[in-house]
Design a protein around this motif. Sequence first.
Motif, mmCIF file in Angstrom:
data_model
loop_
_atom_site.group_PDB
_atom_site.id
_atom_site.type_symbol
_atom_site.label_atom_id
_atom_site.label_comp_id
_atom_site.label_asym_id
_atom_site.label_seq_id
_atom_site.Cartn_x
_atom_site.Cartn_y
_atom_site.Cartn_z
ATOM 1 N N HIS A 65 49.892 99.805 149.531
ATOM 2 C CA HIS A 65 49.373 98.987 150.548
ATOM 3 C C HIS A 65 47.886 98.466 149.983
ATOM 4 N N ALA A 74 48.107 95.775 154.396
ATOM 5 C CA ALA A 74 49.269 94.705 153.940
ATOM 6 C C ALA A 74 50.171 95.711 152.970
ATOM 7 N N HIS A 75 51.123 96.030 153.361
ATOM 8 C CA HIS A 75 52.145 96.790 152.644
ATOM 9 C C HIS A 75 53.104 96.029 151.741
ATOM 10 N N GLY A 76 53.297 96.598 150.259
ATOM 11 C CA GLY A 76 54.191 95.907 149.535
ATOM 12 C C GLY A 76 54.962 96.927 148.729
ATOM 13 N N GLY A 94 57.845 92.517 147.013
ATOM 14 C CA GLY A 94 57.826 91.688 148.462
ATOM 15 C C GLY A 94 57.010 92.394 149.299
ATOM 16 N N PHE A 95 57.208 92.192 150.428
ATOM 17 C CA PHE A 95 56.315 92.673 151.702
ATOM 18 C C PHE A 95 57.160 93.974 152.259
ATOM 19 N N ARG A 108 62.094 88.158 148.054
ATOM 20 C CA ARG A 108 61.281 88.895 146.853
ATOM 21 C C ARG A 108 60.909 87.926 145.940
#
Length: 166
Positions: A65, A74-76, A94-95, A108
């Motif tokens: 994140h 914001a996580h990925g 991707g998210f 993705r």
Amino acid sequence: MPVISAQKDPEALSLTFVAEFDADAERVWQLWADPRQLERWWGPPGWPATFVRHEFVVGGASRYHMTGPEGEKAHGWWTITAIDAPHQLEFDDGFAGEDGEPVDPADRTHAVVTLEQVGDRTRMTTVSTFRSREQLEKMAAMGMEEGMRQAMGQIDALLAEGHAAG
């Protein structure tokens, strides 16, 4: 600034960054392989990354994140799809949700990072390929190009630290 070019290609659904660094390919490779080094440059200034998982093997998963100035996260995620150390790395990304897992694995991008020795410098070419023109435009509107320029702009200082320590 280490980024010498950035090119958005709507026809190829890609965004390509070319950067050069005063270090050999083995040293630049470590910026990707070592999660503690990766998190020091992956997020742009003001949005540092924290990698809570980084399995640097083909099929390996990474979860991270980025934390913004107001504490927002914001996580990925990444899934590593190919490794040819120290020359090439490929991964899907991707998210992710707050749990770190992909929100929609189909939504993705695919990244290919190539490291090439150019004299005593290393050229790093990063190509992100998108699934659709809409996805490319969405990521561009979110500031992906400027964010990556700024993130890669932090690498020189990190490499200089490594030389001082080594």
